[in-house]
Design a protein around this motif. Structure first.
Motif, mmCIF file in Angstrom:
data_model
loop_
_atom_site.group_PDB
_atom_site.id
_atom_site.type_symbol
_atom_site.label_atom_id
_atom_site.label_comp_id
_atom_site.label_asym_id
_atom_site.label_seq_id
_atom_site.Cartn_x
_atom_site.Cartn_y
_atom_site.Cartn_z
ATOM 1 N N TYR B 92 0.799 -1.154 0.116
ATOM 2 C CA TYR B 92 0.017 0.106 -0.002
ATOM 3 C C TYR B 92 0.821 1.236 0.133
ATOM 4 O O TYR B 92 0.462 2.323 -0.473
ATOM 5 C CB TYR B 92 -0.958 0.198 1.309
ATOM 6 C CG TYR B 92 -2.391 -0.352 0.997
ATOM 7 C CD1 TYR B 92 -2.849 -1.599 0.738
ATOM 8 C CD2 TYR B 92 -3.229 0.794 0.627
ATOM 9 C CE1 TYR B 92 -4.291 -2.074 0.445
ATOM 10 C CE2 TYR B 92 -4.675 0.472 0.475
ATOM 11 C CZ TYR B 92 -5.156 -1.072 0.129
ATOM 12 O OH TYR B 92 -6.258 -1.298 -0.329
ATOM 13 N N ALA B 93 2.057 1.249 0.647
ATOM 14 C CA ALA B 93 2.733 2.468 0.725
ATOM 15 C C ALA B 93 3.224 2.688 -0.636
ATOM 16 O O ALA B 93 3.453 4.142 -0.836
ATOM 17 C CB ALA B 93 4.263 2.104 1.325
ATOM 18 N N SER B 100 -6.423 8.224 -4.692
ATOM 19 C CA SER B 100 -7.579 8.812 -3.667
ATOM 20 C C SER B 100 -7.642 7.731 -2.654
ATOM 21 O O SER B 100 -7.501 6.712 -2.696
ATOM 22 C CB SER B 100 -8.648 9.431 -4.050
ATOM 23 O OG SER B 100 -9.462 8.256 -4.728
ATOM 24 N N PHE B 101 -8.200 8.476 -1.412
ATOM 25 C CA PHE B 101 -8.746 7.242 -0.229
ATOM 26 C C PHE B 101 -9.485 6.460 -0.934
ATOM 27 O O PHE B 101 -9.298 5.125 -0.492
ATOM 28 C CB PHE B 101 -9.225 8.335 0.791
ATOM 29 C CG PHE B 101 -9.681 7.559 1.977
ATOM 30 C CD1 PHE B 101 -8.567 6.884 2.870
ATOM 31 C CD2 PHE B 101 -10.810 7.306 2.406
ATOM 32 C CE1 PHE B 101 -9.095 6.119 3.907
ATOM 33 C CE2 PHE B 101 -11.308 6.527 3.294
ATOM 34 C CZ PHE B 101 -10.274 5.856 4.105
ATOM 35 N N GLY B 102 -10.647 6.874 -1.575
ATOM 36 C CA GLY B 102 -11.637 5.894 -1.861
ATOM 37 C C GLY B 102 -10.935 4.641 -2.750
ATOM 38 O O GLY B 102 -11.065 3.624 -2.774
ATOM 39 N N GLU B 103 -9.941 5.194 -3.795
ATOM 40 C CA GLU B 103 -9.282 4.343 -4.563
ATOM 41 C C GLU B 103 -8.258 3.359 -3.687
ATOM 42 O O GLU B 103 -8.342 1.987 -4.148
ATOM 43 C CB GLU B 103 -8.370 4.959 -5.688
ATOM 44 C CG GLU B 103 -9.112 5.697 -6.601
ATOM 45 C CD GLU B 103 -8.469 6.371 -7.773
ATOM 46 O OE1 GLU B 103 -7.779 7.304 -7.033
ATOM 47 O OE2 GLU B 103 -8.479 6.208 -8.750
ATOM 48 N N ILE B 108 -8.193 -3.026 -2.030
ATOM 49 C CA ILE B 108 -8.265 -4.099 -0.938
ATOM 50 C C ILE B 108 -8.781 -5.395 -1.960
ATOM 51 O O ILE B 108 -8.485 -6.544 -1.602
ATOM 52 C CB ILE B 108 -8.974 -3.942 0.237
ATOM 53 C CG1 ILE B 108 -8.513 -2.909 1.141
ATOM 54 C CG2 ILE B 108 -9.428 -5.272 1.127
ATOM 55 C CD1 ILE B 108 -9.394 -2.262 2.316
ATOM 56 N N LEU B 109 -9.811 -4.832 -2.795
ATOM 57 C CA LEU B 109 -10.426 -5.858 -3.562
ATOM 58 C C LEU B 109 -9.487 -6.346 -4.840
ATOM 59 O O LEU B 109 -9.984 -7.153 -5.598
ATOM 60 C CB LEU B 109 -11.724 -5.496 -4.079
ATOM 61 C CG LEU B 109 -12.713 -5.076 -2.869
ATOM 62 C CD1 LEU B 109 -14.261 -4.587 -3.568
ATOM 63 C CD2 LEU B 109 -13.115 -6.621 -2.071
ATOM 64 N N ASP B 177 -14.147 -3.009 -14.223
ATOM 65 C CA ASP B 177 -15.339 -2.651 -14.397
ATOM 66 C C ASP B 177 -16.042 -1.760 -13.336
ATOM 67 O O ASP B 177 -16.616 -0.515 -13.363
ATOM 68 C CB ASP B 177 -16.285 -3.627 -15.183
ATOM 69 C CG ASP B 177 -15.898 -4.167 -16.217
ATOM 70 O OD1 ASP B 177 -15.141 -3.512 -17.075
ATOM 71 O OD2 ASP B 177 -16.367 -4.889 -16.789
ATOM 72 N N VAL B 178 -15.912 -2.500 -12.243
ATOM 73 C CA VAL B 178 -16.340 -1.705 -10.966
ATOM 74 C C VAL B 178 -15.618 -0.495 -10.770
ATOM 75 O O VAL B 178 -16.253 0.750 -10.456
ATOM 76 C CB VAL B 178 -16.384 -2.653 -9.855
ATOM 77 C CG1 VAL B 178 -16.822 -1.959 -8.539
ATOM 78 C CG2 VAL B 178 -17.167 -4.039 -10.140
ATOM 79 N N TYR B 179 -14.031 -0.589 -10.778
ATOM 80 C CA TYR B 179 -13.470 0.507 -10.532
ATOM 81 C C TYR B 179 -14.004 1.923 -11.708
ATOM 82 O O TYR B 179 -14.199 2.880 -10.873
ATOM 83 C CB TYR B 179 -11.849 0.295 -10.895
ATOM 84 C CG TYR B 179 -11.248 1.343 -10.805
ATOM 85 C CD1 TYR B 179 -10.692 2.007 -9.731
ATOM 86 C CD2 TYR B 179 -10.926 2.225 -12.078
ATOM 87 C CE1 TYR B 179 -10.143 3.348 -9.638
ATOM 88 C CE2 TYR B 179 -10.104 3.228 -12.190
ATOM 89 C CZ TYR B 179 -9.776 3.789 -10.839
ATOM 90 O OH TYR B 179 -8.975 5.081 -10.809
#
Lengths: 496, 184
Positions: B92-93, B100-103, B108-109, B177-179
């Motif tokens: 993650y670092a 962004s925070f949401g991305e 995680i998925l 696609d969801v992204y």
């Protein structure tokens, strides 16, 4: 063979509905001038005819339109083919006699680069002659804007028959509404990346299964069929291969031809590179050496198919009146300092093969040009070669002076840009590359800036940005980078 | 089975795996500087294999050792997931500051992140079955199938299977696609 309407096509739009939807822009364009663009498949359900769409204002001199001896044009674009993976560039074992022929009978630009090392942005840059931040396809996720003008539009307006065959790979709800393309064959499988075997093609709007077909051969078959058609006009063929993108699957008869060969990968490379340093975010868990061997074997298949094009053109007696350009859409790292894939600003990622064969225009065939050429130069170069003035909107420059004159100057530096592509952990960046130095900065300074002396350190291993003796140069390069950004209208895209 | 100290039943197994992961990652990263080709190859192969074993298969060691040292299931799960969580944090670092925070939450998925958790859960489940089988074979009064271990096994299997189906392409393209739907 199963044929069905492709769901991405505007197959429910009637011509009237389509015109209504595009009304505003179309009216403006219609006022501005006349062209000959076409849109594949926008008729009512079940109607697969190709419909003309409203013209655009593309200026082509009457003298060009009337010229009787206009050359044919074949542009071959491959994927991820890095600059030094050609026999003629001294690769230790790869043999590419047909690709070498383009260089040996034409000109090879040894220092050719992309302005963004990523498939979709680079492809849009080839088509438009513009930087990614101008044409808007900044990553593989940002859609093609149908208001973009491609060089094919100009060429069509100059009286050419035109075809786009192969990888389009730019996102968008629908396939693009490409003006200036008579014949459009592409694929949308796997997000437009396609697959090497059995890849369904969308042939002028009709999805067609291709069982048993290897894609490079299949696209070349369509290209040959197109070339051989009886016609009154010259043709312009944009042949865009899936090869040699990831997957790296050679055709069956070439599998294993480099088995046991010493791959001579960089010393710091190892078979685990593809699994480490976050490289699994861009690829599959397959060993580096196996992927690299397959990559080389897949390049050989492109070479073979290019040979078929040569043979056909020779038999037709059309070879020497045809401009043939070969290029890759970006490079690829194969273990240099542990790197894999592309996107980053280092040489193996941004440097591409770029070769032009056209006996009618090129002086001293077999010549190697060391000046820096870019993907955005393709469009202005082709237009210039057939006599169309380079439109102001194109940001590249014509390479014709370098084709004619070995001493011609092209450019002293260029802007490189990259925008983040989720989910790849490579930040947005800009860089300026001169013939000796490269200065790289990262958006929001998420990584430290870098400066390399490319002559002394071609592998870009020693970041000299903190060395006192380079601070004056650094200031110049910073200023140059800002100047280039200003001149090209740079803006940063946060979404990609 | 005697419950040993927390150091022996929980911290030691987790620390061994975590320590091996840290050493192997650093050894691998530094291997490019080794001039001797043979030595370089030895370091590369050893460190790479250790790295993958600790990141992806750690619970086969951690859970098994913790089990026979009397750790509860919660303790075993905690010990087993420390290494993957640290590895995910390290991964993650590289994304922080770029997205962004949401991305970052959506990351995680990602098949690699979620897949790492899934494979480790699968290893916990497999280790549970092996340990229980061995203990029963030695006359221990213990059930072979316990709900938490089976749940870990099934969850791990589902995540791993979904991630690997069709060479990973299917899940990845749905993920993207969801992204696009969420963020573009």
């Amino acid at each position: 063979m199963e044929n069905k309407k492709h769901p991405l096509e505007n197959n429910n739009l009637s011509r009237r509905e389509f015109l209504k939807k595009t009304g505003g822009a179309a009216v403006m364009a219609g006022i501005a001038g006349m062209g000959l663009g076409v849109l594949p498949c926008c008729g009512p359900e079940g109607d697969n005819r190709v419909h003309h769409i409203l013209p655009r204002d593309v200026y082509v001199p009457e003298t060009v339109k009337r010229r009787a001896d206009k050359p044919n044009i074949i542009f071959i674009l491959t994927d991820d083919h890095r600059w030094d993976h050609l026999g003629c560039m001294g690769h230790p074992f790869l043999q590419t006699p047909n690709l070498d022929r383009i260089a040996n009978e034409g000109v090879i630009f040894e220092n050719s680069f992309v302005t963004t090392s990523l498939c979709s942005p680079s492809r849009a840059s080839f088509l438009t002659g513009q930087y990614a931040h101008r044409h808007g396809v900044v990553t593989n996720h940002t859609p093609w804007n149908n208001s973009n003008t491609t060089f094919m539009e100009y060429i069509k307006a100059a009286g050419y028959d035109t075809a786009f065959i192969g990888k389009w790979h730019m996102p968008g709800r629908d396939l693009p509404q490409l003006r200036g393309i008579d014949h459009f064959i592409t694929f949308t499988k796997e997000g437009g990346q396609g697959v090497y075997y059995d890849c369904p093609l969308i042939i002028d709007g009709v999805e067609t299964s291709r069982p048993g077909k290897y894609i490079t051969d299949d696209l070349t078959d369509f290209a040959l069929e197109y070339i051989k058609r009886p016609r009154a006009n010259p043709f312009c063929l944009y042949l865009s291969h899936k090869a040699v993108h990831f997957g790296f699957r050679p055709p069956k008869h070439l599998r294993g031809i480099y088995k046991g060969v010493d791959l001579q990968l960089p010393r710091e490379s190892n078979i685990f590179n593809t699994y480490t340093n976050n490289h699994m975010f861009v690829g599959a868990p397959i060993s580096m050496n196996m992927l690299y061997r397959n990559y080389c074997e897949t390049i050989v298949s492109v070479d073979e198919q290019t040979g078929r094009l040569f043979s056909t053109m020779e038999v037709m007696g059309a070879l020497d009146n045809t401009i043939i350009v070969y290029a890759g859409d970006n490079g690829h790292s194969w273990g240099e300092q542990g790197r894999y894939d592309k996107r980053h600003p280092y040489e193996e990622s941004i440097r591409i093969p770029f070769m032009v064969r056209y006996p009618g225009e090129i002086r001293q065939p077999g010549r190697r040009v060391s000046q820096m050429a870019l993907n955005i130069d393709l469009a202005p170069t082709l237009l210039d070669m057939i006599g169309i003035p380079v439109p102001e909107e194109m940001q590249g420059i014509s390479l014709v002076p370098a084709l004619k004159n070995p001493e011609a100057e092209i450019r002293s530096n260029f802007l490189y840009e990259h925008f983040p592509v989720f989910p790849i952990p490579i930040p947005g960046m800009t860089a300026v590359r001169t013939d000796q130095y490269k200065y790289i900065t990262y958006h929001n300074d998420v990584r430290p800036a870098e400066l390399y002396n490319l002559r002394k350190d071609p592998g870009e291993k020693n970041n000299i940005i903190r060395k006192p003796e380079f601070q004056a140069l650094l200031s110049e390069l910073r200023a140059e980078l800002e100047k280039l950004k200003h001149e090209t209208g740079y803006r940063y895209y946060t979404k990609g | 089975m005697k419950k040993q100290t927390i150091t022996r039943r929980l911290i030691f197994p987790a620390a061994v795996t975590l320590g091996l992961m840290i050493i192997s990652i650093n050894a691998y990263d530094l291997s490019g500087a080794i001039q001797n080709v043979l030595l370089q190859e030895i370091v590369v192969y050893t460190s790479a294999i250790l790295m993958f074993a600790t990141i992806w298969l750690g619970p086969l060691f951690v859970n098994t050792l913790a089990f026979f040292r009397g750790a509860s299931f919660s303790e075993r799960m905690l010990a087993s997931l420390i290494t993957p969580v640290v590895w995910i944090a390290k991964t993650y670092a590289h994304f922080i500051g770029i997205y962004s925070f949401g991305e970052l939450v959506f990351l995680i998925l990602h098949p690699l992140i979620l897949g790492n958790i899934g494979v480790n859960l699968l290893c916990v489940g497999i280790s549970e079955l092996i340990c229980r089988h061995r203990l029963r074979a030695k006359g221990g009064a213990i059930r072979l199938f316990e709900a938490p271990g089976i749940a870990a096994l099934i969850a791990g299997l589902i995540i791993t299977f979904a991630g690997l189906w069709n060479g990973g392409h299917t899940y990845y393209y749905y993920y993207m696609d969801v992204y696009s739907w969420l963020f573009m």
